[in-house]
Structure formats: C-alpha cells, structure tokens
Motif scaffolding. Structure first.
Motif, mmCIF file in Angstrom:
data_model
loop_
_atom_site.group_PDB
_atom_site.id
_atom_site.type_symbol
_atom_site.label_atom_id
_atom_site.label_comp_id
_atom_site.label_asym_id
_atom_site.label_seq_id
_atom_site.Cartn_x
_atom_site.Cartn_y
_atom_site.Cartn_z
ATOM 1 N N LEU A 46 0.838 -1.200 0.000
ATOM 2 C CA LEU A 46 0.000 0.000 0.000
ATOM 3 C C LEU A 46 0.876 1.255 0.000
ATOM 4 C CD1 LEU A 46 -2.880 1.106 0.179
ATOM 5 C CD2 LEU A 46 -2.691 1.010 2.657
ATOM 6 N N LEU A 82 2.257 1.891 -3.402
ATOM 7 C CA LEU A 82 1.227 2.410 -4.308
ATOM 8 C C LEU A 82 0.961 3.891 -4.032
ATOM 9 C CD1 LEU A 82 -1.081 -0.679 -4.444
ATOM 10 C CD2 LEU A 82 -0.131 0.507 -6.418
ATOM 11 N N VAL A 83 0.980 4.245 -2.747
ATOM 12 C CA VAL A 83 0.778 5.669 -2.397
ATOM 13 C C VAL A 83 1.906 6.508 -3.000
ATOM 14 C CG1 VAL A 83 0.760 7.293 -0.456
ATOM 15 C CG2 VAL A 83 -0.609 5.212 -0.350
ATOM 16 N N ALA A 134 -4.441 1.008 -5.256
ATOM 17 C CA ALA A 134 -4.266 1.390 -3.842
ATOM 18 C C ALA A 134 -5.512 1.020 -3.045
ATOM 19 C CB ALA A 134 -3.981 2.886 -3.737
#
Ligand code: ADP
Length: 485
Positions: A39, A42-43, A158
């Motif tokens: 995550l 992806l951020v 995300a």
C-alpha cells in the motif's frame, strides 16, 4: 499416569500451544507488513503520478509564457519542469509495475514524450502558428488523459491494497483472539488434569491421614490420581490395616493374658486361703506340695509378665547387653538345674563337651533364651519324656540345642514361630502362653550376632538350636551394647 508423565505432558502441551500462538502471530504480522508495504508503494506511485501532472502543468504554463514574452527565465523554468517530468517518469518506471498498470504507464510515457516533442517543435518556430498551437493543445489533452488514466489505475490498485490490508488486519485479529482462546483452553485443560490427577487425590489422602490422626482408625485413603499417589494411598491403607490388625491382636493378647493370669492367681488364692493366720497350719507333708504349687504358679505369672516387659524393652530399644566371657556349659547346666526340681514328669538330660566352651555374651539374656527354650520343651510335652540340652562347638559357632519328645509343630507353622504373638494352633492348645517368648529370644540371639533354628515333627517332638558366634561379634538389632567387660 506417573508424575513424570503428567509433568512432561503438561509442559509439552503448553509449550506446543505457546509455539502455535507465537507462530500464528508472527505469520499475521508478516503478512500485515507485506500488505502495508504494498500500500505504501502504491501511495508513492500515486504521488509520483501527481508530481508528473503538476510539473506538466508547470511546463505548459512556462511554455505559454516563454512563447508570449520570449523571456529567457520562462524558457529556463520550462526546461526545469521538463527535467522534473522526466525524473518522475523514471521514478515511476523504477517502482514495481503490475501487469494491470504497465499498459497505463507505457501509454502515459508515450503521450508525455509526444507532448514534450510537440512543445519543443512549437518553441522552435516563434511565434507559433495557429495550426501548431492546435496540435500542441491536442497532444497536451492526450498526455493529460493518459496521466489521469495512470492515476486512476494506481488509485484503484491502492484501493484494492487497502482492502487487502483491512482483510489481513481482521484475519490477524481473529487469529490472535483464537490463539489466546486456544492457549487459555489448553492452560485450563492442563490445570484441570493436574487438579484431577494430583491436587484432589492429594487432598483426599491428606483428609484420610488427618481423620486417622484424629482417632478414626477405620479411615482409608481413596485409590486415585497419579501412580505415585495411588501407591502412597495403598501403602497408607495397608499400614492402617496392619495397625488395626496389630491393635486387634494386642487387645486379644491382653484379654488372653488376663485370662491366663487368672488361673495361677486363683490357684494361689486357694492355696494361700488354707494358710490364713486364723487357721492352723497343715502338717508338713501337705504344706510342702502347697508351697511348691505356690512357687510354680508364681513362676508362671512371672514368666508371662517378663515376656510382656521384654517386648516393651526390645521395642523401645532399651535392652542393654552387658557382655562377659562365660563357659557355655555352665549356663546350660544352671538352666537345667533350675527346672529339674519342678519338672518331675520329665527326664532332663545334659550333654556337655569335656573342654570349657568360652562364650562372650550377656549371661542374663542368654539364660533367658535358654529358660524359654527349656520351659517350652517341658510345657509342650505334657506327657513327660526326655528333654535334652546339648552344648557343642560347630566350627566357629557354639550351639546349644534343646530337644523334647512333645507335641511338635506342623511344618507350615514353623516359619512363623518367631513372629510376635504367634502361637501354633496344635501346640498352643496344650498350654497357656502369650506367643512372645520366642520372638524375644530371637531378638536376643540376633543382638549377639546369632540365630535360633527349629526342627520339628508333629507328635514326635522339637529341637530348638541357639547358634552363637564363638568369637565376639555383636550387632545392634534394636539393642544397645554400651559396655564390654
Ligand atoms: P508361648 O509359649 O508363651 O506361647 P513362645 O514364643 O515361647 O510363646 O512360643 C510360641 C509358640 O511356639 C508357642 O505358642 C507354641 O505354639 C510353639 N512352641 C514353642 N516351643 C515349642 C515346643 N518345644 N514344642 C511345640 N511347640 C512349641
């Protein structure tokens, strides 16, 4: 189950549960970390796409200003924005590109490169033509659209990653709760097993011992729990039963002693009655047998009481040996002479070696043993007959054998003759007694390092042989030997 097995099983099951819980939690934490990292990446990618878009906006604005003003600082700012755009494109390429967003990234890169190429061409021809401006605007729109698609793809991923994090977190929480519950259940099961096999039987055993100690002699411990506790309970119950049996026997003995003492005492009373001071004395020929009878009955009472006192002394370890060297022949002769006047129905014989037989012993105690053997030989041959006392040397041993032609003893009873309170059914009926004389005699013989052996045949008679070491050898079988002379 043995105590060792219970301890090993409890430890192993608790250790296994703890290991299981720890592994479950480690596994949960590891997958949680993996999903959070995903995550986080992806951020970062979303941020890179947004940075790319921001710098493209800046590039577009500076391009327009440079075209309108032809001022070099705008051209510089536009070049800086272009560099930033390329840097963020590189950044995005370095991040792990999933199959889903690889297409979106490639499309965005191509469109951005086209946009930059178009703008470079427009800049070269200053001022730009309307057609070039229109083409540039088209390229710009397409590049923005490609970046927006890339951004949407990244946001979607995300979103999916966040869902995964939520699921892993829920799963991990559930696993933790389950592990704690399993650990709790395992601990409770182990405690229950310990209580069932160890604690409760121990309390029951303790309660039985307390009840017994408080005087309830029929208290018995339940046989339960671990093997060791069961063995202790069995041993306790056996001990309680043996004590009860001993108590029962002692009461019986007391009753029989009281009963047996009654007869000589009644005879004594009757005889003494005839010698009351207010009556004239009977003539001498009547008086002598009466006095002999008094002596005999008094000796019977004395023998019974001596036996009982010896038991108490030997049991309490208070019997002392006062040893000295005596001729065994002398001891045997003294005992025979003691009994000869009273044993009118018996022929008392003595068989002695020529040479002295020196014996280190407590003469009073050895005489007590011989008294007992000779008295028994007379007592248990009610029809009279020969009673022979023979002293001999057998190697390093000195033996004193007492033989009679009396009732004899059955083979199955011979092994129990030296037990406390034992009276052989066959011979016990012939005369009164307590069953302690031979027991005390054996303890005295053992205290001198010797033993007593018996050979007998019912109806034919018995021989009791006292074996003593020729050289001084003493043991302390419950008897103290404080002095040697
Ligand atoms: P008590 O004579 O007082 O009963 P003892 O301990 O001297 O006790 O003897 C134990 C038992 O051994 C006697 O009750 C008797 O049954 C048996 N016993 C001992 N000596 C003889 C013997 N010479 N002949 C037969 N039985 C004997």
């Amino acid at each position: 189950m043995k105590l060792k097995t219970l301890a090993a099983a409890s430890t192993a099951s608790l250790a296994a549960l703890a290991l299981l819980t720890a592994s479950g939690m480690t596994l949960g934490t590891a997958s949680m970390r993996r999903e959070v990292m995903c995550l986080f990446n992806l951020v970062r990618e979303v941020r890179s796409v947004m940075e790319l878009e921001v710098h493209m906006l800046s590039h577009e604005r500076e391009s327009a200003r440079a075209a309108l003003t032809q001022r070099p600082e705008h051209a510089h700012a536009r070049e800086a924005a272009e560099r930033e755009m390329r840097r963020w494109i590189e950044e995005l390429r370095e991040n792990p590109v999933t199959a889903d967003n690889a297409d979106a990234f490639n499309a965005a890169e191509i469109e951005v490169e086209r946009y930059l190429a178009t703008h470079a061409r427009v800049d070269e021809r200053a001022p730009p033509s309307t057609a070039a401006l229109a083409a540039s605007a088209r390229e710009t729109d397409r590049a923005y659209a490609a970046i927006e698609r890339l951004l949407a793809t990244k946001l979607e991923e995300a979103q999916v990653a966040r869902g995964r994090v939520d699921r892993v977190s829920t799963l991990s929480n559930a696993m933790s709760v389950a592990a704690v519950l399993v650990l709790l259940a395992g601990t409770l099961a182990t405690l229950w097993q310990i209580s069932r096999c160890l604690y409760r039987p121990l309390l029951a055993l303790r309660a039985a011992i307390d009840r017994y100690g408080a005087g309830s002699h029929d208290a018995r411990a339940p046989h339960g729990g671990l093997d060791e506790l069961r063995e202790i309970a069995v041993a306790f119950n056996e001990m309680a039963a043996a004590l009860a049996e001993q108590r029962r026997k002692q009461l019986g003995i007391l009753a029989s002693v009281a009963h047996d003492l009654r007869n000589p005492l009644a005879a004594l009373k009757l005889t003494v009655d005839r010698l009351r001071p207010d009556r004239p004395l009977p003539p001498e020929e009547q008086l002598r047998p009466m006095l002999a009878r008094i002596g005999k009955e008094a000796a019977r009472c004395d023998r019974m009481l001596t036996d009982l006192m010896d038991v108490a002394r030997i049991e309490g370890g208070e019997l002392e040996l006062r040893t000295e060297v005596r001729d065994a022949r002398e001891l045997a002769r003294e005992v025979v002479e003691l009994y000869r006047p009273a044993a009118t129905a018996h022929e008392l014989g003595l068989s002695l070696p020529e040479e002295p037989v020196p014996l280190r012993c407590d003469p009073i105690r050895i005489e007590q043993v011989l008294n007992n053997l000779v008295a028994n030989a007379i007592k248990y041959s009610p029809g009279g007959g020969a009673v022979q006392v023979a002293v001999a040397r057998e190697g390093a041993e000195i033996t004193i054998a007492v033989s009679d032609r009396g009732v004899g003893i059955a083979r199955e009873d011979q092994g129990r003759l030296f037990e406390r309170y034992f009276r052989a059914p066959s011979s016990g009926r012939v005369a009164s007694g307590v069953g302690l004389g031979l027991w005390a005699a054996r303890r005295i013989a053992e205290a001198h390092g010797g033993r007593i052996e018996v050979t007998s045949a019912p109806g034919e008679g018995s021989t009791f042989t006292l074996h003593l070491p020729g050289q001084r050898r003493e043991t302390n079988a419950g008897v103290r030997s404080p002095e040697e002379s």
